[in-house]
Design an enzyme around this catalytic site. Structure first.
Site, PDB file in Angstrom:
ATOM      1  N   THR A  43       0.279   4.549  -4.575  1.00  0.00           N
ATOM      2  CA  THR A  43       0.001   5.957  -4.318  1.00  0.00           C
ATOM      3  C   THR A  43       0.928   6.867  -5.105  1.00  0.00           C
ATOM      4  OG1 THR A  43      -0.883   5.532  -2.108  1.00  0.00           O
ATOM      5  CG2 THR A  43      -0.050   7.739  -2.538  1.00  0.00           C
ATOM      6  N   CYS A  44       2.208   6.586  -5.106  1.00  0.00           N
ATOM      7  CA  CYS A  44       3.176   7.495  -5.724  1.00  0.00           C
ATOM      8  C   CYS A  44       2.891   7.711  -7.202  1.00  0.00           C
ATOM      9  CB  CYS A  44       4.597   6.974  -5.538  1.00  0.00           C
ATOM     10  SG  CYS A  44       5.834   8.048  -6.294  1.00  0.00           S
ATOM     11  N   ALA A 116      -6.612  -9.080  -2.094  1.00  0.00           N
ATOM     12  CA  ALA A 116      -6.140 -10.283  -1.409  1.00  0.00           C
ATOM     13  C   ALA A 116      -6.135 -10.030   0.089  1.00  0.00           C
ATOM     14  CB  ALA A 116      -4.735 -10.656  -1.881  1.00  0.00           C
ATOM     15  N   ILE A 180       1.625  17.732   2.249  1.00  0.00           N
ATOM     16  CA  ILE A 180       0.635  17.526   1.195  1.00  0.00           C
ATOM     17  C   ILE A 180      -0.303  18.727   1.105  1.00  0.00           C
ATOM     18  CG2 ILE A 180      -1.269  16.071   0.404  1.00  0.00           C
ATOM     19  CD1 ILE A 180       0.128  13.688   1.697  1.00  0.00           C
ATOM     20  N   GLU A 183       1.543  21.749  -0.348  1.00  0.00           N
ATOM     21  CA  GLU A 183       1.771  21.575  -1.782  1.00  0.00           C
ATOM     22  C   GLU A 183       0.505  21.831  -2.579  1.00  0.00           C
ATOM     23  OE1 GLU A 183       5.454  18.348  -1.716  1.00  0.00           O
ATOM     24  OE2 GLU A 183       3.386  17.625  -1.819  1.00  0.00           O
ATOM     25  N   ARG A 200      -4.763  23.938  12.247  1.00  0.00           N
ATOM     26  CA  ARG A 200      -5.070  24.138  13.664  1.00  0.00           C
ATOM     27  C   ARG A 200      -3.848  24.506  14.506  1.00  0.00           C
ATOM     28  NH1 ARG A 200      -6.357  17.827  15.321  1.00  0.00           N
ATOM     29  NH2 ARG A 200      -4.253  17.007  14.974  1.00  0.00           N
ATOM     30  N   ARG A 206       4.764  21.042  10.661  1.00  0.00           N
ATOM     31  CA  ARG A 206       5.252  20.567  11.958  1.00  0.00           C
ATOM     32  C   ARG A 206       6.240  19.419  11.747  1.00  0.00           C
ATOM     33  NH1 ARG A 206       3.452  16.589  15.531  1.00  0.00           N
ATOM     34  NH2 ARG A 206       1.665  16.146  14.168  1.00  0.00           N
ATOM     35  N   THR A 312       8.516   7.252  -1.029  1.00  0.00           N
ATOM     36  CA  THR A 312       8.632   6.217  -2.052  1.00  0.00           C
ATOM     37  C   THR A 312      10.038   5.618  -2.165  1.00  0.00           C
ATOM     38  OG1 THR A 312       6.804   7.155  -3.313  1.00  0.00           O
ATOM     39  CG2 THR A 312       8.362   5.768  -4.522  1.00  0.00           C
ATOM     40  N   HIS A 437      29.661  29.798  -9.428  1.00  0.00           N
ATOM     41  CA  HIS A 437      29.131  31.166  -9.472  1.00  0.00           C
ATOM     42  C   HIS A 437      28.729  31.549 -10.891  1.00  0.00           C
ATOM     43  CE1 HIS A 437      28.690  35.338  -8.204  1.00  0.00           C
ATOM     44  NE2 HIS A 437      29.358  35.679  -9.298  1.00  0.00           N
TER      45      HIS A 437
END
Length: 454
Positions: A43-44, A116, A180, A183, A200, A206, A312, A437
């Site tokens: 996924t990542c 598999a 998600i 973003e 909702r 949350r 990840t 600074h």
């Protein structure tokens, strides 16, 4: 080793599974095989963190060019070429996948590009029909987007499909209030899509610090996202003008695309786990102990499929710890305490580590140090967004229990702060640290008086 084809069979080629396979084979000499039915990287790399962050970068350029004009640059903004961007994005993902495959090959891992499943204890069956006996099996199949059942749900897309759109929609509804959804609402808005977001609940994000949540929610609205709280979808119907969405309040609106980001669930369906005696949790997650050990001695699991901390870097550490423990003779558990994270919204990100103010107050007396201000770069350009710097401090021990930053590049800042908090830094340690600074981050070491206590 007699009777086993491999010492380890890994199901899933994401970050956690690949790390475990590579370390077990390349550093500890185990005979390792790995099966991945889609693309290496999980996924990542393929449909999550990496392509999303590249889209975040792309979506930030209109604001950056507007700032450039305020700084005296003669800049002309043309239209965004989604097709050109997507082609380059696809090429980058191909490069990363190739790197993952090269790492496995270099470590001596046998790779099977197929599905598999577990046919019986310590026996894996591939979709090709081949069967392999493994002394150990590691499941690292990650998670998948969740779309609830409702009339017309088949018309919605998820984060999996958004990277493969042939063209950007003119209007989009993003459903959800987690990181998600926030973003992607921010990304699409930055790319010029007219975005509406339904959630909702009473405020987005949350589980994050309430003050930071409110800051991000306000930022989304100020940036142009039509954020509707207490809203949800009742039905979607395809019509000639687009997708007609009927809300739970009975109102209707038409969008070119509906993007669902209402959470993810562990990817365990159809793997043969329960038949093999592996206990699953309420959401389908593989239940494991601190060693990533499941309810059967020959099977472990790492990453999002365990539904512990679905990030990840956590999956990578779990996979590495597993390989060292089982094959390297160095028992160690992955550390799930004080894991930093970031939400990549625009123009300000949210970086967070440790306890929220609400969690800390429930545990004992606290002092809250917080400040909000317009950052120099944006203020000079006439932008109105504000940053938030917040420290949650134990009134008794003086330890910094949590840090929450809403600012441009907050993800970069929170990584450094996380080191100090992980080491047990006190508020006085922050106070003794000299400021850099001018910078936004200097506020973290210059807040002397608590904004509130109790």
């Amino acid at each position: 080793m007699s009777g086993f084809d491999v010492d380890l069979f890994v199901i899933g080629g994401g970050s956690g599974g690949v790390r475990a396979a590579r370390i077990a084979a390349g550093e500890h000499g185990a005979r390792v095989a790995l099966a991945e039915e889609y693309r290496m990287g999980g996924t990542c790399v393929i449909r999550g963190c990496v392509p999303k962050k590249l889209m975040v970068f792309a979506s930030g350029f209109p604001a950056a060019m507007a700032e450039a004009r305020a700084y005296g640059w003669q800049v002309t903004t043309g239209g965004f070429d989604w097709t050109a961007f997507r082609l380059k994005l696809d090429a980058e993902l191909d490069r990363l996948e190739a790197a993952y495959r090269a790492g496995l090959k270099g470590a001596g891992v046998a790779v099977y590009n197929t599905r598999a499943v577990i046919e019986e204890p310590q026996l894996v069956r591939l979709a090709t029909g081949e069967r392999l006996r493994a002394r150990h099996i590691l499941v690292a199949t990650g998670g998948r987007p969740f779309v609830p059942e409702f009339p017309g749900a088949e018309h919605a897309i998820t984060s999996n499909e958004i990277f493969k759109l042939e063209a950007l929609p003119g209007t989009a509804l993003v459903v959800g209030g987690g990181f998600i959804s926030c973003e992607f609402a921010s990304i699409l808005n930055g790319l010029g899509v007219k975005v509406t977001q339904y959630y909702r609940g009473t405020q987005v994000l949350r589980g994050f610090d309430d003050e930071a949540r409110a800051h991000i929610g306000g930022q989304l609205v100020e940036a142009g996202v039509d954020l509707r709280l207490g809203a949800d979808v009742a039905a979607i119907e395809r019509r000639p003008g687009g997708l007609c969405v009927r809300g739970i309040d009975g109102g209707e609106a038409v969008f070119d695309a509906v993007v669902y980001a209402t959470g993810r669930v562990p990817n365990t369906a159809g793997l043969g786990l329960e038949a093999a005696g592996v206990k699953l949790g309420r959401r389908g997650e593989i239940l494991v102990d601190g060693w990533s050990q499941s309810s059967v001695p020959w099977l472990h699991a790492v990453g999002d499929v365990t539904d512990r901390i679905n990030l990840t870097p956590v999956a990578i550490r779990e996979g590495h710890a597993y390989a060292d423990t089982v094959f390297g003779g160095t028992p160690r558990q992955p550390d799930h305490e004080l894991v930093a994270s970031a939400v990549f919204t625009q123009p300000c990100e949210l970086g967070t580590v440790g306890l929220t103010e609400e969690e800390a107050r429930a545990a004992g007396p606290v002092e809250i140090y917080a400040t909000s201000f317009r950052p120099m770069r944006g203020a000079f350009a006439g932008r109105s967004h504000r940053v938030l710097m917040k420290l949650v401090v134990s009134a008794e021990t003086r330890k910094v229990l949590g840090c929450h930053i809403v600012a441009p590049e907050a993800g970069e800042m929170i990584q450094m702060v996380a080191i100090a908090i992980k080491m047990g830094a006190s508020k006085e340690d922050f106070d003794r640290t000299c400021a850099v600074h001018p910078s936004m981050a200097e506020e973290l070491v210059t807040m002397r008086k608590p904004a509130r206590a109790g």
